[in-house]
Design a protein around this motif. Structure first.
Motif, short mmCIF file in Angstrom:
data_model
loop_
_atom_site.label_atom_id
_atom_site.label_comp_id
_atom_site.label_asym_id
_atom_site.label_seq_id
_atom_site.Cartn_x
_atom_site.Cartn_y
_atom_site.Cartn_z
N THR A 93 -12.00 0.79 -0.96
CA THR A 93 -11.54 1.49 -2.15
C THR A 93 -10.03 1.65 -2.05
OG1 THR A 93 -11.90 3.64 -1.09
CG2 THR A 93 -13.71 2.74 -2.40
N SER A 94 -9.45 2.39 -2.97
CA SER A 94 -8.03 2.67 -2.96
C SER A 94 -7.23 1.36 -2.95
CB SER A 94 -7.66 3.58 -1.78
OG SER A 94 -6.35 4.07 -1.91
N GLU A 95 -6.14 1.31 -2.18
CA GLU A 95 -5.30 0.12 -2.18
C GLU A 95 -6.05 -1.13 -1.71
OE1 GLU A 95 -4.35 3.03 -0.97
OE2 GLU A 95 -2.22 3.43 -1.30
N ARG B 216 0.83 -1.20 0.00
CA ARG B 216 0.00 0.00 0.00
C ARG B 216 0.87 1.26 0.00
NH1 ARG B 216 -4.14 1.29 3.08
NH2 ARG B 216 -3.73 3.36 2.27
N GLY B 217 0.24 2.41 -0.23
CA GLY B 217 0.95 3.67 -0.19
C GLY B 217 0.97 4.27 1.20
N MET B 218 1.41 5.52 1.27
CA MET B 218 1.43 6.22 2.55
C MET B 218 0.01 6.33 3.10
SD MET B 218 2.54 10.17 3.36
CE MET B 218 4.21 9.99 2.78
N ASP B 219 -0.17 6.03 4.36
CA ASP B 219 -1.49 6.06 4.98
C ASP B 219 -1.41 6.83 6.29
OD1 ASP B 219 -4.03 5.67 5.88
OD2 ASP B 219 -3.79 3.52 6.29
N PHE B 220 -1.91 8.05 6.29
CA PHE B 220 -1.87 8.85 7.52
C PHE B 220 -2.71 8.23 8.62
CE2 PHE B 220 -0.37 12.06 4.57
CZ PHE B 220 0.54 12.77 5.33
N ASN B 221 -3.75 7.48 8.22
CA ASN B 221 -4.61 6.84 9.21
C ASN B 221 -4.09 5.48 9.65
OD1 ASN B 221 -6.85 8.83 9.31
ND2 ASN B 221 -7.03 8.29 7.16
N GLY B 222 -2.94 5.07 9.12
CA GLY B 222 -2.45 3.72 9.39
C GLY B 222 -1.41 3.63 10.49
N LEU B 223 -1.14 4.73 11.17
CA LEU B 223 -0.17 4.73 12.26
C LEU B 223 -0.89 4.86 13.60
CD1 LEU B 223 2.66 7.03 10.86
CD2 LEU B 223 2.54 4.54 10.82
N TYR B 224 -0.42 4.07 14.58
CA TYR B 224 -1.06 4.05 15.88
C TYR B 224 -0.02 4.21 16.98
CZ TYR B 224 -5.12 2.18 13.40
OH TYR B 224 -6.16 2.01 12.54
N VAL B 225 -0.43 4.85 18.07
CA VAL B 225 0.39 4.93 19.27
C VAL B 225 0.02 3.76 20.17
CG1 VAL B 225 0.99 6.31 21.28
CG2 VAL B 225 0.49 7.44 19.11
N ASP B 226 1.05 3.09 20.71
CA ASP B 226 0.84 1.97 21.65
C ASP B 226 -0.11 0.92 21.08
OD1 ASP B 226 2.46 3.22 23.57
OD2 ASP B 226 0.79 4.36 24.38
#
Length: 246
Positions: A139-141, A41-51
């Motif tokens: 949708t998308s990736e 997949r491409g860059m995903d701002f919603n795909g990063l999580y803390v802890d």
């Protein structure tokens, strides 16, 4: 001061770009899978999580709220009126951007300031029922992933998600592990691969580091390493029928 203004504009663009998506379609039907299929997949701002994986887990990207936007606009205008400077205008904007995206911060050495990571799928997609369930209206990736599962079967499809803040030469090591697993599980010498956006940069890093022997075919979708002209010419030739190309 110009640098702060540019940073403010770019930050707003990056935030809103996370909500844009492009859907890719393929013909339906069952296709015999000669080679395992890998999607990056491409860059995903919603795909990063803390802890991630703990009771304190939360998304790095905080929601943009109407109240927050109005507050920031008034603070920016008030700051400019009060100080008469560009800093007075841009500081409240940057403060709000930091409120939304601050958890993604890295230090001067490129190390994450917070305990940030992304979900990982180191096995075939068939091992992740929660992912398969989420593909229903994707949708998308993930739309490409959905079509691949329908075409080849989830046991033949592999999906790479990654922390896009890291060095592509580090992320490509994970791609190497995924490809080697796919080859081993299916007794195959090669894989077919679609890499989207920044995933193409990771694929470039893989090719630089490990060579091209493990690939039957590669499709670069929306990757900018050769600019938009290459992407335009590609779609003139092949359209969006990735699976027909394979």
């Amino acid at each position: 001061m110009k640098r702060k203004l540019i940073c403010s504009i770019m930050s707003v663009i990056l935030i809103f770009s996370s909500f844009l998506s492009v859907t890719a379609f393929a013909e339906s039907g069952s296709t015999e899978c000669e080679y395992p299929f890998v999607l990056i997949r491409g860059m995903d701002f919603n795909g990063l999580y803390v802890d991630i994986g703990t009771e304190n887990e939360e998304e790095c990207l905080k929601p943009i709220t109407f109240t927050g936007v109005i507050r920031t606009v008034f603070n920016a205008l008030g700051g400019y009126i009060k100080t008469g400077t560009l800093d007075g205008f841009t500081d409240p904007i940057l403060d709000y951007v930091n409120e939304i995206m601050g958890s993604m911060a890295c230090d001067e050495n490129g190390n994450s300031v917070y305990n940030v990571s992304s979900p990982e799928y180191p096995l075939a997609v068939s091992n992740y029922p929660e992912l398969l369930e989420a593909l229903a209206d994707s949708t998308s990736e993930q739309g490409i992933l959905k079509e691949a599962v329908e075409e080849y079967g989830a046991e033949n499809v592999y999906y790479m998600v990654y922390d896009w803040r890291l060095d592509p030469l580090d992320n490509c090591d994970k791609l190497y592990d995924l490809i080697e697993l796919a080859k081993s599980e299916h007794d195959a010498e090669k894989v077919n691969l679609v890499c989207c956006s920044m995933g193409g940069i990771i694929t470039d890093a893989y090719l630089y580091k490990y060579g091209c022997e493990s690939f039957n075919k590669i499709i670069f979708d929306s990757t900018v390493f050769c600019g938009t002209e290459l992407r335009f010419n590609f779609f003139l030739l092949f359209g969006t029928d990735f699976f027909g190309y394979f």
